[in-house]
Scaffold this motif. Structure first.
Motif, PDB file in Angstrom:
ATOM      1  N   PRO A  12      44.657  39.326  30.902  1.00 51.31           N
ATOM      2  CA  PRO A  12      45.148  38.917  32.401  1.00 51.31           C
ATOM      3  C   PRO A  12      45.404  37.327  32.626  1.00 51.31           C
ATOM      4  O   PRO A  12      44.542  37.053  32.067  1.00 51.31           O
ATOM      5  N   TRP A  22      40.120  37.035  39.026  1.00 50.12           N
ATOM      6  CA  TRP A  22      40.742  37.259  37.437  1.00 50.12           C
ATOM      7  C   TRP A  22      39.699  37.296  36.995  1.00 50.12           C
ATOM      8  O   TRP A  22      39.528  38.088  35.479  1.00 50.12           O
ATOM      9  N   LYS A  25      38.812  41.218  36.499  1.00 48.04           N
ATOM     10  CA  LYS A  25      39.618  41.714  35.713  1.00 48.04           C
ATOM     11  C   LYS A  25      40.032  41.278  34.401  1.00 48.04           C
ATOM     12  O   LYS A  25      39.719  42.512  33.231  1.00 48.04           O
ATOM     13  N   THR A  28      36.826  43.642  33.161  1.00 47.28           N
ATOM     14  CA  THR A  28      37.029  44.745  32.406  1.00 47.28           C
ATOM     15  C   THR A  28      37.866  45.076  31.428  1.00 47.28           C
ATOM     16  O   THR A  28      38.080  45.895  30.481  1.00 47.28           O
ATOM     17  N   PHE A  29      38.927  44.040  31.473  1.00 50.30           N
ATOM     18  CA  PHE A  29      40.048  43.997  30.591  1.00 50.30           C
ATOM     19  C   PHE A  29      39.111  44.037  28.905  1.00 50.30           C
ATOM     20  O   PHE A  29      39.358  45.193  27.536  1.00 50.30           O
TER      21      PHE A  29
END
Length: 74
Positions: A12, A22, A25, A28-29
């Motif tokens: 992201p 962000w 995200k 998590t990425f």
């Protein structure tokens, strides 16, 4: 966050707003791509027991995997 056939990871992009979302995200990425441990702890290169002693096959494989994960995380 889809992967292409080339093995490229698409993270992201932070656009300057909504940092908290962000950040979630990104965490998590990294976790989904099994890179979170590398982000938190980095890695240590295997230590040779004696000068001139070569790494074992398992140590070489682990080192190659860690270098690749470190590059992906960067």
């Amino acid at each position: 966050m889809a992967r292409s056939g080339m093995g490229e990871l698409r993270s992201p992009i932070f656009n300057g707003s909504n940092y908290d979302f962000w950040r979630i995200k990104m965490c998590t990425f990294f976790k989904c791509n099994k890179l979170w441990d590398m982000v938190e702890n980095g890695y240590e290169q295997p230590v040779k027991k004696k000068d001139g002693e070569a790494l074992t096959a398992a140590q070489k494989l682990a080192l190659e995997e860690n270098v690749a994960k470190d590059a992906k995380a960067l």
